[in-house]
Scaffold this active site. Structure first.
Site, short mmCIF file in Angstrom:
data_model
loop_
_atom_site.label_atom_id
_atom_site.label_comp_id
_atom_site.label_asym_id
_atom_site.label_seq_id
_atom_site.Cartn_x
_atom_site.Cartn_y
_atom_site.Cartn_z
N LYS A 80 4.06 6.46 8.84
CA LYS A 80 4.89 6.35 7.77
C LYS A 80 4.38 6.93 6.46
CE LYS A 80 2.67 1.90 6.11
NZ LYS A 80 2.30 2.17 4.65
N ASP A 81 3.20 7.44 6.23
CA ASP A 81 2.36 8.26 5.29
C ASP A 81 2.82 9.78 5.50
OD1 ASP A 81 1.30 5.95 4.30
OD2 ASP A 81 -0.66 6.43 5.32
N ARG A 132 9.78 0.60 -2.71
CA ARG A 132 10.62 0.22 -1.61
C ARG A 132 10.47 -1.62 -1.43
NH1 ARG A 132 9.52 -1.64 3.30
NH2 ARG A 132 7.07 -0.90 3.16
N ARG A 133 9.41 -2.12 -1.57
CA ARG A 133 8.86 -3.55 -1.28
C ARG A 133 9.54 -4.19 -2.76
NH1 ARG A 133 2.97 -2.70 1.49
NH2 ARG A 133 3.71 -2.75 3.53
N ARG A 150 -3.31 -1.22 -5.51
CA ARG A 150 -4.06 -0.05 -4.47
C ARG A 150 -5.10 -0.49 -4.10
NH1 ARG A 150 -2.98 5.12 -6.02
NH2 ARG A 150 -3.96 5.53 -4.06
N ARG A 156 -7.43 -4.92 -1.04
CA ARG A 156 -6.04 -5.55 -1.60
C ARG A 156 -6.03 -7.24 -1.46
NH1 ARG A 156 -0.99 -1.74 -0.16
NH2 ARG A 156 -2.04 0.39 -0.59
N CYS A 247 7.05 8.73 0.32
CA CYS A 247 6.66 7.34 0.77
C CYS A 247 6.80 6.57 -0.73
CB CYS A 247 5.32 7.28 1.01
SG CYS A 247 4.01 7.99 -0.20
#
Length: 532
Positions: A80-81, A132-133, A150, A156, A247
């Protein structure tokens, strides 16, 4: 073979797990490997949101440069990156099996409110660096606030532990791969076709090599590559490519193949703060599928409905109402039935040997809990879909089983897998179709409790809306006792049982949403082409 394959990777725990996973696959097949850690722009710049960084490939560019230079033989990426186009001279040789692409909300336990969708307390602060989230979560929970987050997975989590946030969002794949102990938090898993559609290719590893290295390509195709996953994520990444997104784009796309059919969910907005648009499509082949999806999102060239009727009342906070209001679509929302209780008291002894209580509707939940039942602590709750889940949550109860399909036969099969051989109580309407009960085995003890009955309204006004959405068989019956369809009107049926009622009156052309809830209804409405 004497050749030692040099694997390039980032240095985070998750990236190293990914590289070692590929290395172990190659080692098991008899090949030697060596891992080289390479720092990327995304690792070095931690004080900016990803959408503030210039260009694309924040976590991949440096790996690709080392690959082109010949310092490494293959680069392992979280797929996905990756940008949707490879640099000249490189290509994706293999993609891995897909880890669960769900999202996970980690919530501080004293910031948890299970009566709310997604279980974060009212006005809670959610940490995420993903537009997106943020877009998708805020569409479901507009009261929540967001702040940038980040760092690698452990960083995180530590920021949540330090109470910088009330909750954070992570990909389930990373948590699963690292086998992290998260018991100190409340964990809410968001399935990939539910409130949040994952990033294209989420949960998949990509192995990138140089063009012309046919020896390595042949090995990777044999040892690593998953052809079915490749076909599905090709659709997702093609959607991303056609939207020219990176992304940081507020875009989710998820494709899966089920019973020979490709099913695709897509969620898109222009900004993180904007209400998201969602779409669901099915196709027997992936050819042209991504192009169809992108065309559906081009509202300037589509004839959207001007008015939609739905056979239930909606609140101003309704997801469905807000999805339509965004595009100035008028809503005629009114129930065509009324419900009344059939009992007013219940004896607690009937729950003594009950393992499960299953609810087929919001009304069943409402009338059952009006009886103020005293339930044993061990009892589990099952619901037919996410709409009923929301109703149960409002009462502070979190279901142990949630049906994910619009077809009650499928839900019955799923529920049977966990409930067969137990004792199940079904609070229900007087004339219930008993669809779930029919799917359970003979050794399951069935307990029926009629808690309400449905009464059809008289003199139901006809709707001239472009689309008619029916939410139950009884609403279908009430509407068509005196009304006929207008030419060009489209019909959406919230579930298969409602669809069967339509078929009984010779209406066979209708849309069945992917899920029997307001998100599924919105997807269905925006998937309809009014010109056909």
């Amino acid at each position: 073979m004497d050749r030692i394959f040099k694997i390039g990777t980032r240095g985070s725990d998750l990236a190293l797990w990914q590289a070692n996973h590929v290395a172990s696959k190659l080692n098991e097949a008899g090949y030697q490997t060596e891992i080289k850690i390479i720092k990327t722009q995304g690792d070095n710049i931690l004080n900016l949101r990803l959408d503030k960084l210039e260009g694309k490939g924040f976590f991949t560019k440096e790996l690709e440069e080392h690959l082109i230079a010949g310092d490494i033989d293959l680069a392992v990426h979280s797929h996905k990156d990756l940008p949707t186009e490879n640099p000249p001279g490189l290509f994706i040789s293999a993609v891995s099996e897909r880890e669960d692409p769900s999202e996970v909300l980690l919530i501080l336990k004293d910031c948890t409110d299970t009566s709310k969708k997604l279980s974060v307390k009212h006005n809670g602060l959610v940490g995420t660096s993903s537009n997106r989230r943020q877009s998708q979560i805020s569409s479901v929970r507009p009261d929540l606030e967001f702040e940038d987050l980040r760092g690698n997975v452990n960083t995180r989590i530590q920021k949540l532990r330090d109470e910088n946030y009330d909750a954070i969002v992570l990909a389930k794949a990373g948590i699963s791969r690292l086998k992290l102990d998260l018991s100190e938090f409340y964990i809410e898993t968001i399935e990939p076709a539910a409130e949040m559609v994952p990033a294209p290719a989420q949960g998949v590893l990509a192995v990138q090599i140089r063009e012309g290295d046919m020896e390595l390509d042949s090995i990777l195709k044999h040892v690593i590559h998953d052809e079915e996953v490749a076909a599905c994520i090709a659709v997702e990444r093609k959607v991303l490519n056609l939207f020219n997104g990176g992304c940081h784009m507020p875009l989710g796309s998820y494709c899966k193949k089920e019973d020979g059919v490709y099913k695709v969910w897509t969620a898109k907005s222009d900004e993180a703060e904007e209400f998201v648009d969602r779409l669901y499509l099915e196709a027997e082949t992936t050819e042209g599928l991504a192009e169809r999806i992108v065309q559906k999102f081009d509202y300037s060239n589509r004839n959207l409905p001007k008015k939609v009727f739905i056979s239930r009342e909606l609140s101003e906070h309704s997801y469905f109402a807000r999805a339509l209001a965004k595009h100035d679509i008028e809503i005629d929302a009114r129930s065509l039935i009324k419900t009344v209780p059939t009992i007013h008291k219940i004896d607690s002894y009937i729950f003594k040997h009950i393992d499960w209580i299953f609810f087929n509707s919001k009304n069943a939940i409402d009338y059952f809990f009006r009886l103020e039942p005293i339930l044993p602590k061990h009892v589990k709750f099952g619901v037919v879909g996410r709409g009923s889940e929301d109703a149960l949550r409002l009462l502070g109860k979190v279901p142990d089983f949630v049906g994910e399909s619009s077809d009650t036969a499928d839900v019955a099969e799923e529920f049977a897998a966990v409930a067969n051989g137990t004792s199940v109580l079904f609070p229900m309407a007087k004339d219930s179709l008993r669809s779930i009960i029919k799917g359970l085995s003979a050794d399951t003890k069935i307990n029926e409790l009629v808690v309400y009955e449905t009464i059809l309204l008289d003199d139901v006004d006809k709707s001239y809306a472009d689309i008619l959405v029916f939410t139950s068989p009884s609403n279908v019956q009430a509407y068509f006792e005196e009304n006929l369809l207008e030419p060009g009107q489209k019909i959406v049926s919230i579930g298969a049982s409602t669809g069967k009622k339509l078929e009984e009156i010779n209406i066979t052309s209708y849309i069945l949403p992917a899920s029997p809830d307001e998100i599924g209804l919105a997807e269905a409405v925006f998937g309809i082409d009014m010109n056909k």
